[in-house]
Design a protein around this motif. Structure first.
Motif, PDB file in Angstrom:
ATOM      1  N   MET A 144       0.833  -1.207   0.000  1.00 55.62           N
ATOM      2  CA  MET A 144       0.000   0.000   0.000  1.00 55.62           C
ATOM      3  C   MET A 144       0.869   1.259   0.000  1.00 55.62           C
ATOM      4  SD  MET A 144      -3.091  -0.895  -0.293  1.00 55.62           S
ATOM      5  CE  MET A 144      -3.916   0.625   0.104  1.00 55.62           C
ATOM      6  N   LYS A 145       1.956   1.222   0.752  1.00 54.29           N
ATOM      7  CA  LYS A 145       2.868   2.366   0.796  1.00 54.29           C
ATOM      8  C   LYS A 145       3.460   2.621  -0.589  1.00 54.29           C
ATOM      9  CE  LYS A 145       7.077   3.941   3.093  1.00 54.29           C
ATOM     10  NZ  LYS A 145       8.123   3.593   4.065  1.00 54.29           N
ATOM     11  N   PHE A 146       3.901   1.550  -1.255  1.00 49.44           N
ATOM     12  CA  PHE A 146       4.452   1.697  -2.602  1.00 49.44           C
ATOM     13  C   PHE A 146       3.388   2.198  -3.577  1.00 49.44           C
ATOM     14  CE2 PHE A 146       7.592  -1.867  -1.442  1.00 49.44           C
ATOM     15  CZ  PHE A 146       8.512  -0.955  -0.949  1.00 49.44           C
ATOM     16  N   ALA A 147       2.161   1.707  -3.428  1.00 54.25           N
ATOM     17  CA  ALA A 147       1.067   2.121  -4.314  1.00 54.25           C
ATOM     18  C   ALA A 147       0.807   3.620  -4.198  1.00 54.25           C
ATOM     19  CB  ALA A 147      -0.199   1.335  -3.987  1.00 54.25           C
ATOM     20  N   ARG A 148       0.933   4.156  -2.983  1.00 48.12           N
ATOM     21  CA  ARG A 148       0.700   5.597  -2.790  1.00 48.12           C
ATOM     22  C   ARG A 148       1.830   6.452  -3.360  1.00 48.12           C
ATOM     23  NH1 ARG A 148      -1.367   3.734   2.251  1.00 48.12           N
ATOM     24  NH2 ARG A 148       0.659   4.032   3.204  1.00 48.12           N
ATOM     25  N   THR A 149       3.034   5.887  -3.475  1.00 47.45           N
ATOM     26  CA  THR A 149       4.175   6.691  -3.913  1.00 47.45           C
ATOM     27  C   THR A 149       4.392   6.679  -5.423  1.00 47.45           C
ATOM     28  OG1 THR A 149       5.743   4.878  -3.582  1.00 47.45           O
ATOM     29  CG2 THR A 149       5.391   6.375  -1.720  1.00 47.45           C
ATOM     30  N   THR A 150       3.769   5.743  -6.127  1.00 50.71           N
ATOM     31  CA  THR A 150       3.987   5.677  -7.570  1.00 50.71           C
ATOM     32  C   THR A 150       3.031   6.591  -8.324  1.00 50.71           C
ATOM     33  OG1 THR A 150       4.209   4.205  -9.464  1.00 50.71           O
ATOM     34  CG2 THR A 150       2.456   3.682  -7.916  1.00 50.71           C
ATOM     35  N   SER A 151       3.495   7.096  -9.450  1.00 53.15           N
ATOM     36  CA  SER A 151       2.630   7.930 -10.293  1.00 53.15           C
ATOM     37  C   SER A 151       1.991   7.097 -11.401  1.00 53.15           C
ATOM     38  CB  SER A 151       3.442   9.082 -10.900  1.00 53.15           C
ATOM     39  OG  SER A 151       4.507   8.558 -11.663  1.00 53.15           O
ATOM     40  N   ASP A 152       2.361   5.834 -11.496  1.00 47.72           N
ATOM     41  CA  ASP A 152       1.800   4.920 -12.495  1.00 47.72           C
ATOM     42  C   ASP A 152       0.509   4.319 -11.945  1.00 47.72           C
ATOM     43  OD1 ASP A 152       1.170   2.764 -14.156  1.00 47.72           O
ATOM     44  OD2 ASP A 152       3.272   2.210 -14.469  1.00 47.72           O
ATOM     45  N   SER A 153      -0.632   4.745 -12.481  1.00 43.91           N
ATOM     46  CA  SER A 153      -1.919   4.306 -11.943  1.00 43.91           C
ATOM     47  C   SER A 153      -2.156   2.803 -12.144  1.00 43.91           C
ATOM     48  CB  SER A 153      -3.063   5.108 -12.546  1.00 43.91           C
ATOM     49  OG  SER A 153      -3.084   4.950 -13.944  1.00 43.91           O
ATOM     50  N   GLU A 154      -1.640   2.239 -13.226  1.00 42.78           N
ATOM     51  CA  GLU A 154      -1.803   0.799 -13.469  1.00 42.78           C
ATOM     52  C   GLU A 154      -1.020  -0.009 -12.434  1.00 42.78           C
ATOM     53  OE1 GLU A 154      -0.821  -2.399 -16.974  1.00 42.78           O
ATOM     54  OE2 GLU A 154      -1.358  -0.370 -17.566  1.00 42.78           O
ATOM     55  N   LEU A 155       0.210   0.400 -12.173  1.00 43.51           N
ATOM     56  CA  LEU A 155       1.021  -0.268 -11.160  1.00 43.51           C
ATOM     57  C   LEU A 155       0.386  -0.117  -9.785  1.00 43.51           C
ATOM     58  CD1 LEU A 155       3.543  -1.742 -10.164  1.00 43.51           C
ATOM     59  CD2 LEU A 155       4.719   0.472 -10.118  1.00 43.51           C
ATOM     60  N   SER A 156      -0.092   1.062  -9.479  1.00 45.94           N
ATOM     61  CA  SER A 156      -0.734   1.310  -8.196  1.00 45.94           C
ATOM     62  C   SER A 156      -1.928   0.384  -7.998  1.00 45.94           C
ATOM     63  CB  SER A 156      -1.178   2.770  -8.115  1.00 45.94           C
ATOM     64  OG  SER A 156      -1.806   3.029  -6.886  1.00 45.94           O
ATOM     65  N   ALA A 157      -2.746   0.221  -9.026  1.00 43.03           N
ATOM     66  CA  ALA A 157      -3.919  -0.653  -8.939  1.00 43.03           C
ATOM     67  C   ALA A 157      -3.507  -2.109  -8.698  1.00 43.03           C
ATOM     68  CB  ALA A 157      -4.749  -0.551 -10.209  1.00 43.03           C
ATOM     69  N   LYS A 158      -2.435  -2.554  -9.355  1.00 35.25           N
ATOM     70  CA  LYS A 158      -1.955  -3.924  -9.170  1.00 35.25           C
ATOM     71  C   LYS A 158      -1.419  -4.128  -7.750  1.00 35.25           C
ATOM     72  CE  LYS A 158      -0.939  -4.851 -13.994  1.00 35.25           C
ATOM     73  NZ  LYS A 158       0.057  -5.161 -14.998  1.00 35.25           N
ATOM     74  N   LEU A 159      -0.697  -3.136  -7.239  1.00 37.90           N
ATOM     75  CA  LEU A 159      -0.166  -3.235  -5.880  1.00 37.90           C
ATOM     76  C   LEU A 159      -1.295  -3.278  -4.853  1.00 37.90           C
ATOM     77  CD1 LEU A 159       2.834  -0.741  -6.153  1.00 37.90           C
ATOM     78  CD2 LEU A 159       2.969  -3.232  -5.985  1.00 37.90           C
ATOM     79  N   ILE A 160      -2.303  -2.458  -5.047  1.00 39.11           N
ATOM     80  CA  ILE A 160      -3.457  -2.437  -4.138  1.00 39.11           C
ATOM     81  C   ILE A 160      -4.194  -3.771  -4.185  1.00 39.11           C
ATOM     82  CG2 ILE A 160      -5.721  -1.392  -3.746  1.00 39.11           C
ATOM     83  CD1 ILE A 160      -4.409   1.300  -4.610  1.00 39.11           C
ATOM     84  N   SER A 161      -4.317  -4.332  -5.379  1.00 38.09           N
ATOM     85  CA  SER A 161      -4.978  -5.628  -5.526  1.00 38.09           C
ATOM     86  C   SER A 161      -4.203  -6.724  -4.794  1.00 38.09           C
ATOM     87  CB  SER A 161      -5.105  -5.976  -7.015  1.00 38.09           C
ATOM     88  OG  SER A 161      -5.649  -7.260  -7.179  1.00 38.09           O
ATOM     89  N   LYS A 162      -2.889  -6.721  -4.937  1.00 36.06           N
ATOM     90  CA  LYS A 162      -2.061  -7.726  -4.252  1.00 36.06           C
ATOM     91  C   LYS A 162      -2.131  -7.526  -2.740  1.00 36.06           C
ATOM     92  CE  LYS A 162       0.717 -11.135  -3.902  1.00 36.06           C
ATOM     93  NZ  LYS A 162       0.216 -12.495  -4.081  1.00 36.06           N
ATOM     94  N   ALA A 163      -2.147  -6.285  -2.286  1.00 38.57           N
ATOM     95  CA  ALA A 163      -2.270  -6.001  -0.853  1.00 38.57           C
ATOM     96  C   ALA A 163      -3.592  -6.538  -0.320  1.00 38.57           C
ATOM     97  CB  ALA A 163      -2.156  -4.500  -0.591  1.00 38.57           C
ATOM     98  N   ALA A 164      -4.658  -6.387  -1.086  1.00 34.81           N
ATOM     99  CA  ALA A 164      -5.962  -6.908  -0.677  1.00 34.81           C
ATOM    100  C   ALA A 164      -5.932  -8.433  -0.594  1.00 34.81           C
ATOM    101  CB  ALA A 164      -7.039  -6.444  -1.648  1.00 34.81           C
TER     102      ALA A 164
END
Length: 64
Positions: A15-35
Motif C-alpha cells: 500500500m505504501k508503494f502504491a501511494r508513492t507511484t505515479s503509475d496508476s496501473e502499477l498502483s492498482a496492481k499493488l493495491i490488488s495484491k495487498a488486498a
C-alpha cells in the motif's frame, strides 16, 4: 505457512508503494495484491504460530 504478522506487514508495504507511484496501473496492481494478502491474513490467529529462531546468548562471541 506464513504468519498473520508477516502478511499484514507485506500488505502495508504494498500500500505504501502504491501511494508513492505515479503509475496508476502499477498502483492498482499493488493495491490488488495487498488486498489478497490481507484476505489471507484475516482468518489466521493473531499470534503467529511460526517457528522461532533459537536463542543466542549475547555473552558468547564467535571465535572465543
Amino acid at each position: 505457512m506464513l504468519g498473520k504478522t508477516y502478511l499484514t506487514k507485506q500488505a502495508s508495504l504494498l500500500m505504501k508503494f502504491a501511494r508513492t507511484t505515479s503509475d496508476s496501473e502499477l498502483s492498482a496492481k499493488l493495491i490488488s495484491k495487498a488486498a489478497d494478502l490481507k484476505s489471507q491474513a484475516d482468518p489466521l490467529p493473531d499470534k503467529d504460530q511460526s517457528p522461532k529462531a533459537p536463542d543466542v546468548s549475547p555473552d558468547e562471541q564467535p571465535g572465543s
